[in-house]
Design an enzyme around this catalytic site. Structure first.
Site, PDB file in Angstrom:
ATOM      1  N   GLU A 105      40.407  39.487  37.384  1.00 29.09           N
ATOM      2  CA  GLU A 105      41.416  40.661  38.003  1.00 29.09           C
ATOM      3  C   GLU A 105      41.905  41.467  37.014  1.00 29.09           C
ATOM      4  OE1 GLU A 105      41.286  40.889  41.055  1.00 29.09           O
ATOM      5  OE2 GLU A 105      40.299  39.142  41.751  1.00 29.09           O
ATOM      6  N   CYS A 158      49.912  46.231  38.594  1.00 23.17           N
ATOM      7  CA  CYS A 158      48.261  46.855  38.332  1.00 23.17           C
ATOM      8  C   CYS A 158      47.677  47.601  39.332  1.00 23.17           C
ATOM      9  CB  CYS A 158      47.470  45.464  38.056  1.00 23.17           C
ATOM     10  SG  CYS A 158      47.339  44.560  39.479  1.00 23.17           S
TER      11      CYS A 158
END
Length: 479
Positions: A223, A257
């Site tokens: 991720e 993010c």
């Protein structure tokens, strides 16, 4: 669980992790973690950890990131509690064997998919959402029946301390461990063979983790991040867009993010958007955002210095102030930014928002497609066709039209990247599937051997024709 807040060092022995990892592997081999009862007990204990230690977690997040109670609840605690509740509610269903169809050749057999745990899993979490990005993968790993090593980030040191000291009191210490340390210790940990690795962090470190996993052919979820574009069409209300963009750009001081890394819009829209963004920032954080309890702080001096350098790109239209002593960067909007400037070459990960002008939707899409595929992509327009065009002609891990990262609150949607922004998906059942080996199973009848004669030598054209029919999709349709 271990390691009681101590950082194992290489000079304390040849390998500070080997003994504990071996015990975890032995615990998995007993089959202890595979039962539904054990998994449910651990999930219930994890839920109690979140409830019992809510204040400690809030205080730690405030200490690390200056995160408000509202943001901590919304983006960390509540989402983790929801994942635990969902897993407990659906555990029995998720664990069931999944029947699948057969062909004529296997009509008397039973075919199914069994979801079995991988074994010993390593979860490496980052500092920006240190509870969420540790606990949510852990929920999936527990539900799937694995033993787990947790490696929290040493950068978010207050949260790391809470996780290391309190979480072990709630989970079975023979099956779960918290291991601490910095890059050196993490590198040493990665030398060991795990059955699955789940990493959240930067693409640079992701490459290191993937290289280490490749040495053991260990499956992995990455991720990562990237520069998330946000297209704003001329056909929209500037203030509505500004409200939504400002909220999720400056949430957690921009250290998210999936936050928009830059806006693409026309020159005309930019002239309307800048005052609208100023209006939103003032309403959200006051005339002096530095005094607002709702605006977080940069995680450390290193990241503060990096962001301070980016303030010199383009021209500051809003904000631009900073205070090194408080690790404070004001909510900032940049205009007249050049593509070659650092702010457009790296993920910003802070409260800075560049505006880049384009002449058309086609130019905006071309701009996005010339770059690496992002973790998230956003588009704003009152024209549904524009939203559809952006969705159809681009690629990203996630997409949201006319809003920010609210899709992250839905366990029914998979979360993850594509290309350089990551690989693999999790949240909800997707987490369970990620940490499960999908084992293909066929149970055939031990008798009735004459029915198998078709597949045995000596072969003939007639048998070949019959076999083609028996295996083919037509045979299933006829039946």
């Amino acid at each position: 669980m271990s390691t009681k807040g101590k950082h194992p060092r290489a000079d304390q022995g040849t390998d500070p992790f080997e003994e504990k990892l071996q015990r975890l592997k032995e615990a998995f081999n007993t089959g202890k973690t595979k039962t539904a009862k054990f998994r449910a007990e651990q999930l219930q204990s994890l839920g109690r950890f979140l409830q019992d230690n809510s204040k400690q977690l809030h205080d730690a997040l405030d200490g690390d990131l200056g995160k408000s109670g509202f943001e901590s609840d919304m983006s960390e605690i509540i989402l983790c509690e929801n994942e635990v509740d969902l897993a407990l509610k659906n555990l029995q269903t998720w664990m069931k064997d999944e029947p699948v169809s057969t062909n004529l050749l296997t009509k008397l057999s039973t075919a199914f998919i069994r979801k079995e745990p991988f074994g010993l899993v390593l979860i490496i979490a980052p500092w920006n959402y240190p509870v969420n990005l540790m606990i949510i993968p852990l929920v999936g790993a527990i539900a799937a029946g694995n033993c787990v090593v947790l490696k929290p980030s040493e950068i978010s040191k207050n949260t790391e301390k809470v996780l290391a000291e309190l979480l072990p009191q709630y989970l079975d210490q023979s099956c779960f461990a918290v291991m601490l340390g910095g890059p050196e210790e993490t590198g040493q940990l990665l030398e060991h063979k795990f059955d699955y690795i789940f990493f959240t962090g930067s693409p640079r470190v992701g490459k290191i983790v993937m290289t280490a996993a490749a040495k053991h052919l260990t499956p992995i979820t990455l991720e990562l991040g990237g520069k998330n574009p946000c297209y704003v069409d001329d056909n929209c209300d500037p203030q509505t867009v500004a409200n939504r963009v400002a909220w999720f750009r400056y949430f957690n001081a921009g250290q998210t993010c999936v936050a928009p890394d830059y806006i693409l819009c026309s020159q005309e829209m930019q002239e309307q958007l800048v005052p609208a963004l100023q209006n939103a920032i003032t309403r959200f954080y006051g005339d002096n955002p530095q005094t607002s309890p709702n605006l977080g702080r940069i995680i450390n001096q290193k990241h503060f210095k990096r962001l301070q350098g980016l303030l010199g790109c383009g021209r500051v239209a809003i904000g631009g102030q900073s205070d090194e002593g408080e690790r404070y960067i004001a909510p900032t909007v940049l205009v007249d930014v050049q593509e070659t400037e650092p702010v457009m070459q790296e993920e910003i990960f802070g409260p800075i928002l560049p505006l880049v002008t384009v002449r058309s939707l086609d130019e905006a899409i071309e701009f996005m497609n010339q770059r690496e595929k992002p973790l998230a992509l956003y588009a704003y327009s009152n024209n549904a066709e524009v939203i559809k065009q952006v969705l159809a002609r681009t690629s990203s891990g996630g997409f949201c039209g006319n809003d920010g990262f609210m899709y992250m609150t839905l366990s029914s949607l998979p979360f993850g990247g594509v290309g350089s922004s990551g690989m693999g998906r999790y949240h909800g059942k997707f987490s369970f599937d990620t940490f499960s080996n999908q084992r293909a199973c066929l149970l055939s009848c031990p008798g009735m051997e004459k029915l198998n004669g078709l597949r045995y030598p000596p072969y003939s054209p007639r048998r070949q024709q019959l076999l083609r029919w028996a295996i083919g999709s037509e045979s299933c349709t006829l039946l």
